[in-house]
Design an enzyme around this catalytic site. Structure first.
Site, PDB file in Angstrom:
ATOM      1  N   THR A 225     149.341 131.416  52.329  1.00 11.28           N
ATOM      2  CA  THR A 225     150.668 131.271  51.742  1.00 11.28           C
ATOM      3  C   THR A 225     151.059 129.792  51.708  1.00 11.28           C
ATOM      4  O   THR A 225     150.623 129.000  52.537  1.00 11.28           O
ATOM      5  CB  THR A 225     151.725 132.064  52.527  1.00 11.28           C
ATOM      6  OG1 THR A 225     151.906 131.494  53.826  1.00 11.28           O
ATOM      7  CG2 THR A 225     151.325 133.522  52.654  1.00 11.28           C
TER       8      THR A 225
ATOM      9  N   GLY B  29     150.441 120.083  50.531  1.00 10.19           N
ATOM     10  CA  GLY B  29     150.429 119.775  51.957  1.00 10.19           C
ATOM     11  C   GLY B  29     149.344 120.467  52.748  1.00 10.19           C
ATOM     12  O   GLY B  29     148.199 120.610  52.310  1.00 10.19           O
TER      13      GLY B  29
ATOM     14  N   ALA C  36     150.181 127.548  49.558  1.00  9.42           N
ATOM     15  CA  ALA C  36     148.927 126.804  49.404  1.00  9.42           C
ATOM     16  C   ALA C  36     148.943 125.812  48.257  1.00  9.42           C
ATOM     17  O   ALA C  36     147.895 125.283  47.895  1.00  9.42           O
ATOM     18  CB  ALA C  36     147.770 127.784  49.217  1.00  9.42           C
TER      19      ALA C  36
ATOM     20  N   TYR D 200     165.110 125.603  61.801  1.00  5.53           N
ATOM     21  CA  TYR D 200     163.660 125.505  61.615  1.00  5.53           C
ATOM     22  C   TYR D 200     162.923 125.863  62.910  1.00  5.53           C
ATOM     23  O   TYR D 200     161.981 126.667  62.894  1.00  5.53           O
ATOM     24  CB  TYR D 200     163.295 124.100  61.165  1.00  5.53           C
ATOM     25  CG  TYR D 200     161.818 123.899  60.915  1.00  5.53           C
ATOM     26  CD1 TYR D 200     161.216 124.398  59.763  1.00  5.53           C
ATOM     27  CD2 TYR D 200     161.017 123.226  61.831  1.00  5.53           C
ATOM     28  CE1 TYR D 200     159.860 124.228  59.527  1.00  5.53           C
ATOM     29  CE2 TYR D 200     159.664 123.044  61.604  1.00  5.53           C
ATOM     30  CZ  TYR D 200     159.088 123.544  60.449  1.00  5.53           C
ATOM     31  OH  TYR D 200     157.740 123.368  60.228  1.00  5.53           O
TER      32      TYR D 200
END
Length: 333
Positions: A22, A27, A24, A191
């Site tokens: 996921t 980064g 993809a 986060y």
């Protein structure tokens, strides 16, 4: 676990295996997908932006043709990476279900699932289901996707599920009764909370998978340390810090590029000596950079009652259940 300084050349050949990654398209996710493709796997790029995923696929193919990323597909080879794309917005449960249906239809077995995608919103946002956006994308979407793909994962003997966490998970605080994060919001808190939830889920999932016996999938964790990624790029303070001329030595010394940072995920996905529930991260100073090694997971992953509460909250929020045996929780523990 093999030699202490692991590199992608130590990974096994992945020919005949299918990997889903996921996030993809850029980064760490793109680098992870590239490494797995160059090791011979058929790779599915599971991304929100299809156009970006198509560019990522082209980049992986071009890099393989040049022998890049330590590819076992050399420049003189007639073999090209086998790469597919599936569209998924992990913050939207309907999108997750649609993507899972497509994957199940086309791939009877999935050998590797890398739950990599992540966001870090600068301001509080909630989904249409009333869940804070980081938590919905980074954790709940991956929880649902994993549950919906459990069939093809179990059909592939010895499959590996990798949850890409963060060193920031160690400062996360989690209240399973406040998925909307109505109190205590900050970008960093949201986060770190979502990444702590990922870590707790990964270990709790392994407890259940272990009850299936030999050949069952295993659930492991990885974190990329300090790696240039979309999350880091989007944080203005970090961008200022690492662009300041007098502090560029910090970037050179401690900040890895995605090809290096993704090695934790690649080792977690491929190392045959890795045990379920183990955690891979950079072995250098403060786990910021360095070759991937075993590291300690957050202490909260040992809290069985917190794990149970999180699991039940995730099932309720997503409507996705796991057809797995449950482990006992001692009320006195």
């Amino acid at each position: 676990m093999g030699k202490s300084r692991w590199s992608v050349s130590d990974a096994p050949d992945l020919s005949g295996r299918t990997a889903v990654v996921t996030g993809a398209n850029s980064g760490v996710g793109l680098a992870t997908a590239g490494h797995l493709a160059h090791l011979g796997a058929r790779v599915v790029l599971a991304c929100r932006n299809v156009e970006a995923a198509e560019r990522a696929r082209d980049a992986i193919v071009a890099d393989a043709g040049s022998g890049g990323l330590g590819s076992r597909i050399g420049p003189d080879s007639q073999i090209s990476p086998d790469i597919d794309i599936v569209q998924v917005d992990l913050s939207e449960l309907d999108s997750v279900r649609h993507a899972a249906d497509e994957l199940v239809e086309h791939f009877p077995t999935i050998d590797i699932l890398v739950n990599n995608a992540g966001v870090m919103r600068a301001e509080r946002e909630v989904t249409k289901d009333g869940v804070e956006m980081d938590f919905a994308t980074n954790f709940l979407g991956h929880f649902a996707l994993t549950g919906l793909l459990l069939g093809p994962l179990r059909a592939a003997r010895g499959a590996r599920i990798v949850s890409v966490c963060s060193k920031l998970s160690t400062v996360g605080r989690l209240d399973p009764d406040d998925l909307a994060m109505t109190t205590g919001y900050s970008a960093a808190a949201a986060y770190s909370r979502s990444k702590l939830a990922q870590a707790i889920f990964a270990v709790a999932l392994q407890r259940r998978l272990a009850l299936l016996g030999d050949g069952a999938p295993s659930s492991v964790l990885a974190h990329p340390g300090a790696t240039h990624s979309g999350v880091m790029r989007d944080q203005g303070v970090l961008s200022w810090l690492f662009s300041t001329p007098s502090l560029r030595w910090v970037r050179r010394t401690f900040i890895m590029d995605p090809a290096e940072g993704s090695l934790s995920s690649v080792r977690a996905a491929t190392d045959p000596g890795l045990l379920g529930g183990q955690y891979i991260g950079p072995g250098g100073f403060l786990e910021l950079s360095g070759a991937p090694v075993l590291v300690a997971p957050p202490e909260e992953t040992d809290d069985l009652r917190l794990a149970r509460a999180l699991w039940e909250a995730a099932e309720k929020a997503t409507g996705v259940g796991f057809d797995l045996p449950d482990y006992p929780v001692n009320p006195q523990s």
